[in-house]
Design an enzyme around this catalytic site. Sequence first.
Site, short mmCIF file in Angstrom:
data_model
loop_
_atom_site.label_atom_id
_atom_site.label_comp_id
_atom_site.label_asym_id
_atom_site.label_seq_id
_atom_site.Cartn_x
_atom_site.Cartn_y
_atom_site.Cartn_z
N CYS A 2 51.45 36.95 37.94
CA CYS A 2 52.86 37.28 38.03
C CYS A 2 53.18 38.05 39.32
CB CYS A 2 53.26 38.16 36.86
SG CYS A 2 52.87 37.46 35.27
N ARG A 27 49.96 33.33 44.44
CA ARG A 27 49.27 34.10 43.40
C ARG A 27 49.03 33.26 42.15
NH1 ARG A 27 50.26 39.83 43.65
NH2 ARG A 27 50.27 39.79 41.41
N TRP A 73 53.10 34.10 35.12
CA TRP A 73 51.84 33.44 34.73
C TRP A 73 51.73 33.67 33.23
CZ3 TRP A 73 47.54 30.95 36.79
CH2 TRP A 73 46.36 31.05 36.06
N ASN A 99 55.06 42.65 35.19
CA ASN A 99 53.68 42.18 35.34
C ASN A 99 52.80 43.02 34.43
OD1 ASN A 99 54.63 40.57 37.38
ND2 ASN A 99 53.59 41.66 39.03
N GLY A 100 51.78 42.41 33.85
CA GLY A 100 50.88 43.18 32.99
C GLY A 100 50.97 42.69 31.57
N GLU A 485 27.37 31.52 44.00
CA GLU A 485 28.66 31.35 44.66
C GLU A 485 28.96 29.86 44.88
OE1 GLU A 485 31.34 32.63 45.23
OE2 GLU A 485 32.16 31.50 46.92
N LYS A 489 32.28 27.97 43.37
CA LYS A 489 33.27 27.22 44.14
C LYS A 489 33.41 25.80 43.59
CE LYS A 489 34.88 29.89 47.23
NZ LYS A 489 34.71 30.92 46.19
N GLU A 492 35.32 25.82 40.29
CA GLU A 492 36.70 26.28 40.45
C GLU A 492 37.65 25.16 40.86
OE1 GLU A 492 37.94 30.56 42.15
OE2 GLU A 492 36.36 29.57 43.26
N HIS A 508 11.37 27.22 32.93
CA HIS A 508 11.45 27.92 31.64
C HIS A 508 12.56 27.35 30.75
CE1 HIS A 508 8.42 30.80 32.81
NE2 HIS A 508 9.06 31.01 33.95
N LYS A 606 45.32 33.44 41.97
CA LYS A 606 44.69 34.08 43.11
C LYS A 606 44.25 35.50 42.77
CE LYS A 606 43.26 34.62 47.31
NZ LYS A 606 41.85 34.18 47.48
C1 AGP Z 1 36.96 33.23 44.20
O1 AGP Z 1 36.88 31.94 44.72
C2 AGP Z 1 37.65 33.34 42.93
N1 AGP Z 1 38.96 32.83 42.95
C3 AGP Z 1 37.53 34.62 42.13
O2 AGP Z 1 36.26 34.61 41.55
C4 AGP Z 1 37.74 35.95 42.88
O3 AGP Z 1 36.71 36.15 43.81
C5 AGP Z 1 37.80 37.10 41.86
O4 AGP Z 1 38.85 36.88 40.96
C6 AGP Z 1 37.94 38.45 42.52
O5 AGP Z 1 39.11 38.55 43.26
P1 AGP Z 1 39.33 39.74 44.27
O6 AGP Z 1 38.32 39.56 45.38
O7 AGP Z 1 40.73 39.61 44.75
O8 AGP Z 1 39.07 41.01 43.52
#
Ligand code: AGP
Length: 611
Positions: A2, A27, A73, A99-100, A485, A489, A492, A508, A606
């Site tokens: 949001c 966002r 959101w 927001n929240g 990582e 990606k 995601e 294992h 985001k």
């Molecule tokens: C990264 O590709 C992700 N979208 C997500 O894991 C992100 O890194 C995580 O939500 C943390 O966000 P921040 O770095 O804004 O705290």
Amino acid sequence: MCGIVGYIGGQQAAPLLLEGLTRLEHRGYDSAGVAVIGGSGVKVAKQAGRVRDLTDHLPRRFAGKVGIGHTRWATHGPANDVNAHPHTDTDGRVAVVHNGIIDNAAALRKRLADDGVQLVSDTDTEVVAHLVAASVAETLEGRVRDALAAIDGTYGIAVVHADFPDRIVVARNGSPLIVGVGDKEMFVASDLAAIVRHTTTVAHLDDGELATITATGFTTFREDLTATGKQAITLDVDPASYDAALPDQWGHASFMHKEMLEQPEAAERVLRGRLDERFGTAHLGGLNMDARETRAIRRVKILGCGSAYYVGQMGASLIEELARIPADAEAASEFRYRDPVIEPDTLYVAVSQSGETIDTLLAVQEVRRKGGRVIGLVNVVGSAIARECDGGIYLHAGPEVAVASTKALTNMFVGFALLALQLGRVRDLSIADGRRLVAGLQELPGQIAQILAQEEDLAEIATGLAEAESLFFVGRVRGFPVAREGAQKFKEISYRHAEAYQTSELKHGPLALISPDVPTVAVVPHDELIDRNVGALHEITARRGPLVVVTHDDVDLGDVVATRIDVPRNERELDPILLTLPLQLLAYHAARHLGHDIDKPRNLAKSVTVE
Ligand code: AGP
């Protein structure tokens, strides 16, 4: 997630609100709305869909020089027109954006319904509008205070009221809000991006703080209405760097692509002025720690979420290797729930691109509440986490819009390398090793550019991987967070099941799943584990598992049958970030091949500003 924007001044509010909401689009949101106070009271326009749709359907008569806007959101109730913010009371005199999450919304809804109030939406936010309307306090500040007194949960809220048309009252508890100071006009936003074109002079509200905003200024106060006297500060940010991130000004297929290709310059920025070739060290003025305090650190605990957590694991390795201080990373989203022991000689490090991730922010607050020292590695200047920390390192990656973090992540790694170098050099790291690392860091931007130049080849490999429903990403020690990582990606944005494993753990259990349908992407740094890593690759090919190996050009894989991706070698401690870059491009091109909207992956936002 949001977003909030608000305006009060001499101009028509709606166009400014809509422009601000457009700047918050990255966002992640599913509906949008605005409310203005005009001659005939509060007018609201809101609907599911994009800000563009809202702009196209805005009523022709929508005048008013005071207003609030929101991108939602969905948390309580589906994404539809009714659940979009702003929410109003029954008479339509109060409008609220929020927001929240209000934890006791169900109880409050029941109480309001018992009192005869007809709630029209499924949201938690609507109760705020009714509670403000129900208050008999004389001022809007008093009415908002009364409403907040009934609420448990997190909020950044902005309230307008037809009976108090000269003001917006805002409040913060766990969800960021800033007040922007213009020339005879004032702004409110949850994110600087929404208002940066109009002002960079802002006041950040703290938790438990409220503000009254009029066209000529603002005052801040606590819930008991005592003044907090907050002053605005002018942030050292370049508004143009936010403009450059607007969709109509980029020449790439997506923000993620643009941001991946910006990595060489972004890495140069985070290094600028921080390397000392002569003494083989880094200078990080923002840490606010002298050499004696630095030497007293006995342990480092890194806290972050998602990719920030994985890069935190890379950072922990760097700190252990260079500074010989025990270090580990933990998911910030779990940290506070285990009632952690906070040690006085531990340095806690919060890492976050947005500086708003609620789990990381709450972890920081947990550490501070128990007397610990926290520094931040944060990209967004002045963000909630940056302000909550005792010191830190700004990442200077520039605005990152794509949900999939790339350039901020790279700069997090570089930030950890700088931190490890500085910690190491006040301890036992030799000047020769320090200089070796300084030279390695100076080489990174150029090497990153070399890897990005392999995009065409990587796109072809990605196309093959995209066909698989399920993949493994494996690595060990320095390579394991890289694999995590890479899998993150891939999931995601390509929506393929990608699982990260330690290469050493394959035998294992997971080897049972290796087959011609399940490819493995193996991260093989040129380090002391090279022979063992190559041995494990045989276990995969023996089961006819397709294999992609991300390694360095001078690594001999013997008779392993694999598609190779070679990255240049740097100092072995810095190699993890170079090995990470091809994985970004693999995920990106797999997602493109599958036709996904890369900047707006499903179910993801985001900045994750709710628990
Ligand atoms: C990264 O590709 C992700 N979208 C997500 O894991 C992100 O890194 C995580 O939500 C943390 O966000 P921040 O770095 O804004 O705290």
